[in-house]
Design an enzyme around this catalytic site. Structure first.
Site, PDB file in Angstrom:
ATOM      1  N   ILE A   1       0.844  -1.193   0.000  1.00 43.85           N
ATOM      2  CA  ILE A   1       0.000   0.000   0.000  1.00 43.85           C
ATOM      3  C   ILE A   1       0.882   1.246   0.000  1.00 43.85           C
ATOM      4  O   ILE A   1       1.966   1.234   0.593  1.00 43.85           O
ATOM      5  CB  ILE A   1      -1.003  -0.005   1.179  1.00 43.85           C
ATOM      6  CG1 ILE A   1      -1.946   1.209   1.109  1.00 43.85           C
ATOM      7  CG2 ILE A   1      -0.317  -0.097   2.527  1.00 43.85           C
ATOM      8  CD1 ILE A   1      -3.171   1.095   2.004  1.00 43.85           C
ATOM      9  N   CYS A   2       0.405   2.281  -0.706  1.00 38.74           N
ATOM     10  CA  CYS A   2       1.051   3.594  -0.679  1.00 38.74           C
ATOM     11  C   CYS A   2       2.440   3.494  -1.328  1.00 38.74           C
ATOM     12  O   CYS A   2       2.565   2.925  -2.411  1.00 38.74           O
ATOM     13  CB  CYS A   2       1.101   4.071   0.764  1.00 38.74           C
ATOM     14  SG  CYS A   2       1.291   5.833   1.004  1.00 38.74           S
ATOM     15  N   ALA A   3       3.474   3.986  -0.687  1.00 40.12           N
ATOM     16  CA  ALA A   3       4.829   3.847  -1.237  1.00 40.12           C
ATOM     17  C   ALA A   3       5.343   2.417  -1.085  1.00 40.12           C
ATOM     18  O   ALA A   3       6.404   2.075  -1.618  1.00 40.12           O
ATOM     19  CB  ALA A   3       5.777   4.822  -0.560  1.00 40.12           C
ATOM     20  N   GLY A   4       4.612   1.572  -0.371  1.00 43.06           N
ATOM     21  CA  GLY A   4       4.980   0.165  -0.216  1.00 43.06           C
ATOM     22  C   GLY A   4       5.124  -0.562  -1.540  1.00 43.06           C
ATOM     23  O   GLY A   4       5.879  -1.539  -1.645  1.00 43.06           O
ATOM     24  N   SER A  28      -2.641  -0.953  -3.092  1.00 41.53           N
ATOM     25  CA  SER A  28      -3.590   0.103  -2.753  1.00 41.53           C
ATOM     26  C   SER A  28      -2.839   1.420  -2.575  1.00 41.53           C
ATOM     27  O   SER A  28      -1.622   1.474  -2.788  1.00 41.53           O
ATOM     28  CB  SER A  28      -4.396  -0.307  -1.526  1.00 41.53           C
ATOM     29  OG  SER A  28      -5.454   0.602  -1.290  1.00 41.53           O
TER      30      SER A  28
END
Ligand SMILES: [Cu+]
Lengths: 213, 213
Positions: free
Chosen positions: A129-132, A177
């Site tokens: 998710i996100c910068a993940g 996401s």
């Protein structure tokens, strides 16, 4: 002794049965600078769905908390370097939260990369998710997948992946996401794929999630 | 020297100015059994709005984390018993997350009750989510207010308060909400009332919250 077809359980029923009967196991990574909402919502919702979650600290000192992106101090269950993790790589899912600094730590860590790639190769769920999502690329999740991420890191992903602006993307065993505000949808989508739709729907009711996620 | 009306700044402008210029301070309580999403979303979003958040551990041991409702291990910034807190009761808001066990610990703690009542009496914001609303009653927030809570604890509140099924209720300086799934709305409503609508709207964009909270 004769072989009686009545005792043969159709394959889909076995899959269905085991997905409820066997405890699923997930890793959620945690580092300094991890976004605490993305981390906490993922770990909490998976545990509410009876997934056995292990919070794995990346580049943290023993008994020291991760200082998350906005200051929340969270302790991992084990460290990436622990023997406990070495001998027990039979997880069903690996989850990487965002937070720019925390994602970079995970992205650049060879052992995180190896665990994510190993889970992916075994067709287990890998979720970012996100910068993940940067960790997916660094780990060698191959081209051709469709992913999403925090909008600000999109440019670092479009050379490798099909990019979607959807709030959550499920592409085979790769779930991605976008941001803290999509974390409930992200975690519930992992639950739906790992445990089942019934479990996810029940959690939505229990937690009074919004009608639109 | 003559008094020149041009130098008199209208009151609403002063209020507007100070609400942006002065750092607001908030306490968020944390105990064993606190619901980790309700806690983390509140603390994180307030800090994103530049509120100076102090996480106050209730009945925790020094240097030990709160074991939250679903197993997340979170360290407070200070303990309720710390001198630092004693000498510095100039907070602008007090926030009590849910989680049944954590709420009960806060509800039964005389010092938590006193802080909440003191903030309320000073017309500062007191905010409760989920089973956290039980702390409002125990602290002596008076009858006549309209509140909400996790549905399962409604019966313990209706003798004292008007009860609403809304996802968030703002009744003067008392803000209440319902569950993990209403935590974003809860935290953003605190930001809106403590910092301003502009800050809350900006955060919604940055975090990609759902169109319906
Ligand atoms: Cu709760």
């Amino acid at each position: 002794m004769t072989y009686n077809n009545d005792y043969i359980v159709p394959l889909e029923n076995i899959t269905f049965f085991t997905s409820f009967a066997m405890t699923k196991k997930a890793i959620v990574f945690l580092a300094n600078g991890t976004e605490e909402m993305e981390f906490t919502i993922s770990a909490d919702i998976l545990r509410r769905a009876k997934v056995d979650v292990t919070v794995v600290g990346v580049e943290l000192e023993k008994d020291k908390p991760a200082i998350c992106a906005n200051g929340t101090k969270i302790l991992p269950d084990i460290l990436l370097t622990d023997k406990e993790l070495e001998g027990n790589l039979s997880y069903d899912a690996g989850v990487v939260p965002g937070g720019l600094k925390g994602s970079h730590t995970c992205r650049d860590n060879k052992k995180v990369q190896a665990i994510i790639k190993n889970l992916y190769d075994q067709k287990k769920i890998v979720a970012f998710i996100c910068a993940g999502t940067l960790v997916a690329k660094a780990s060698g999740i191959p081209k051709g997948h469709t992913v999403t991420s925090y909008p600000a890191v999109m440019d670092q992903l479009t050379d490798t992946y099909e990019y979607s602006q959807e709030r959550v993307v499920v592409d085979k065993n790769v779930i991605t996401s976008r941001a803290p505000g999509t974390s409930f949808l992200f975690a519930l989508t992992i639950v739906e794929n790992l445990v089942g739709k019934e479990a996810a729907d029940q959690l939505k009711k229990d937690m009074l999630t919004s009608s639109v996620l």
